[in-house]
Design an enzyme around this catalytic site. Structure first.
Site, PDB file in Angstrom:
ATOM      1  N   GLU A  17       1.155  -1.717   0.362  1.00  0.00           N
ATOM      2  CA  GLU A  17      -0.273   0.164  -0.087  1.00  0.00           C
ATOM      3  C   GLU A  17       1.114   1.403   0.022  1.00  0.00           C
ATOM      4  O   GLU A  17       1.849   1.695   1.603  1.00  0.00           O
ATOM      5  CB  GLU A  17      -0.751  -0.317   1.129  1.00  0.00           C
ATOM      6  CG  GLU A  17      -1.935   1.364   1.272  1.00  0.00           C
ATOM      7  CD  GLU A  17      -1.947   2.192   1.874  1.00  0.00           C
ATOM      8  OE1 GLU A  17      -1.095   3.466   1.162  1.00  0.00           O
ATOM      9  OE2 GLU A  17      -2.111   2.534   3.414  1.00  0.00           O
ATOM     10  N   CYS A  74      -2.205   8.502   3.779  1.00  0.00           N
ATOM     11  CA  CYS A  74      -2.431   8.208   2.416  1.00  0.00           C
ATOM     12  C   CYS A  74      -3.693   8.398   1.613  1.00  0.00           C
ATOM     13  O   CYS A  74      -3.565   8.868   0.488  1.00  0.00           O
ATOM     14  CB  CYS A  74      -1.979   6.080   2.443  1.00  0.00           C
ATOM     15  SG  CYS A  74      -3.781   5.389   3.580  1.00  0.00           S
ATOM     16  N   GLU A  85       3.462  13.564  -3.973  1.00  0.00           N
ATOM     17  CA  GLU A  85       2.068  12.898  -2.503  1.00  0.00           C
ATOM     18  C   GLU A  85       3.263  14.582  -1.547  1.00  0.00           C
ATOM     19  O   GLU A  85       4.577  13.898  -1.950  1.00  0.00           O
ATOM     20  CB  GLU A  85       2.489  12.055  -2.138  1.00  0.00           C
ATOM     21  CG  GLU A  85       1.795  11.273  -0.914  1.00  0.00           C
ATOM     22  CD  GLU A  85       1.257  10.169  -0.116  1.00  0.00           C
ATOM     23  OE1 GLU A  85       0.933   9.381   0.147  1.00  0.00           O
ATOM     24  OE2 GLU A  85       2.435   9.515  -1.113  1.00  0.00           O
TER      25      GLU A  85
END
Length: 502
Positions: free
Chosen positions: A265, A299, A395
């Site tokens: 992930e 996330c 990100e």
């Protein structure tokens, strides 16, 4: 006398490990000191050096692997119902120690105490949920076209290595450990070297609940030392990682050398889409929660805000006005809504990305950051951005949202999918057909319609594209933590001989 940060952290840790003078790994039911290089921690709220401890080292990893293998045999020998009762008791232990766990998480990870209390409760729920599955996850009987009885068994993998991040230490600990042990596995848990504390506490509480010593081992140290040694250990049969794409690639490569399966992930750059027909007040509150809660260190953060052009200026003004009212403060202050960035490296990355966005042409809709003590970043809105800017593609992992205008539904879907990531996304609209239509077209593992960031242990979670593969939580996690064995039994009284002589 007021405690310094190191003393404050150890005092909270001592609730679970009385008399502990430093941090170690939890192996075979004991806190074991490391013998590797020094890990220096810093207080997120002050930026000053805090506690230091020694990396576990390869010897401790080997000790943990042996303990895990022995405990797993003992654990798998129990009936499914007996395992379920113990796993449920782990959840109760966590509920009984909710406040000390929340305090330890807030101090060590820099998260607001109000958030930590909620996350600890969710961890308890994870163990309770998977406890119920222990005696309900079973194989099948296959109607094969022969005289055989063919059935399948779902069996544990054995020892699983789980590597969890610094942004949600206790949450990701429970997220992975609960389904793994419910299915009969042992665990080597390698939390971030920056935030091992609550994972160590959960392992100790699990043993108080009846889990065999050595079933859950927590390795405190660096990824390139402890993590690598664990991947190389023959006892490890699967690797589960939550973190950045760059580190995920390294872990997948290391695991591939041993042909180990992985669940990865790897974060996201999720699109939060607002149409002109949406309830804009609700959507504004949702957009704030999507990116500013947890200081954006999530996330699934809605870090790309796509707003239809006809309401773009109005919505950005509303969002920026709301951001200015959010309480930024110390983790242990009950009034704090946004705490500091967890560590110096990430803080510097967030600040540099804000500056890069402005340099590329985005406009600050919120006041510029002011330097001060600690790793604090105020909620930030970068307006008039484009989907091609690096701030819209990388990100940031901080309380920074990039607001991008779009014209049509087709534009919104195209822009949402114009990303290397695919972890989550959302759409806000009063046209329910459009909501379902967009949800079906955006490439993301989790998608919300008129909401954001609702996550539950019963629902599968994972990403598309560079956000990784495999699923955590829900029934699908049980498949990740088991392997299928097919058993054939000849039932004919006089089966025909296919080959050979007597």
């Amino acid at each position: 006398m007021q405690l310094n940060e190191s003393e404050h952290l150890l005092a909270a840790f001592a609730h679970f490990f009385p008399g502990a003078s430093t941090v170690g790994s939890y192996v075979g039911g004991q806190l074991v000191a490391g013998d590797g290089e020094t890990v220096q921690l810093h207080g997120a709220a002050s930026g000053r050096p805090s506690l230091a401890y020694r990396d576990a080292g390869a010897g401790v990893v080997e000790q943990a692997a042996r303990a895990a293998a022995a405990a797993q045999k003992q654990w798998w020998a129990l009936t499914h119902a007996a395992r379920g009762r113990i796993v449920f008791a782990v959840g109760q232990q966590i509920r009984d120690h909710l406040e000390p766990l929340a305090q330890l998480e807030a101090i060590s990870a820099g998260k607001p105490i109000r958030d930590c209390r909620g996350e600890v409760a969710k961890v308890a729920e994870m163990f309770e949920y998977y406890a119920g599955w222990c005696d309900k996850f079973y194989g099948d009987v296959i109607p094969v076209p022969t005289t055989h009885l063919n059935y399948t068994r779902r069996e544990p993998i054995g020892t699983v290595l789980q590597v969890t991040p610094w942004n949600a230490p206790i949450f990701t600990c429970g997220w992975q450990v609960a389904p793994a042990i419910a299915m009969g596995n042992a665990v080597l848990l390698k939390p971030s070297e920056l935030t091992p504390f609550t994972s160590l506490a959960v392992a100790a509480l699990a043993e108080k609940a009846g889990v065999p010593a050595g079933l859950i081992n927590v390795l405190a140290g660096y990824g390139h030392t402890v993590g690598q040694a664990a991947i190389d250990n023959p006892a490890v049969k699967k690797v589960v990682f939550v973190g950045s794409p760059a580190t995920g690639r390294k872990i997948a490569e290391a695991a591939a050398r041993r042909l180990l399966p992985c669940v990865l992930e790897l974060g996201g750059k999720s699109a939060n889409i607002v149409f002109e027909d949406a309830d804009l007040k609700r959507a504004c509150l949702g957009a704030q929660a999507a990116i500013f809660s947890s200081a954006g260190q999530s996330c699934v953060a809605g870090s790309r805000l796509l707003v239809q052009r006809s309401v773009y200026e109005r919505f950005v003004d509303m969002l920026a006005g709301g951001a200015a009212r959010i309480k930024v403060g110390a983790p242990l202050d009950d009034a704090t809504e946004v705490g500091p960035i967890s560590n110096k490296k990430q803080y510097e990355h967030v600040i540099s990305m804000i500056a890069e966005g402005v340099k590329a042409g985005a406009k600050l809709a919120t006041p510029a950051q002011e330097a001060g003590e600690g790793f604090f970043v105020r909620p930030t809105v970068l307006a008039h951005a484009t989907n091609e800017m690096d701030v819209a593609r990388t990100e940031i992992f901080g309380p920074v949202v990039v607001a991008i205008p779009f014209d049509t539904e087709e534009d919104a879907v195209r822009m949402a999918n114009d990303s290397d990531f695919g972890l989550a996304g959302a759409v806000w609209t009063n046209d329910i057909a459009r909501g379902h239509r967009v949800a079906s077209q955006v490439n993301a593992g989790t998608f919300w319609i008129n909401g954001y960031k609702t996550i539950n242990v019963a629902s599968p979670f994972g990403g598309y594209n560079q956000s990784g593969y495999g699923r955590s939580s829900g029934v699908e996690a049980l498949h990740e933590y088991t392997q299928t064995k097919s058993v054939w039994v000849e039932t004919a009284a006089a089966p025909a001989a296919a080959f050979g002589y007597v």
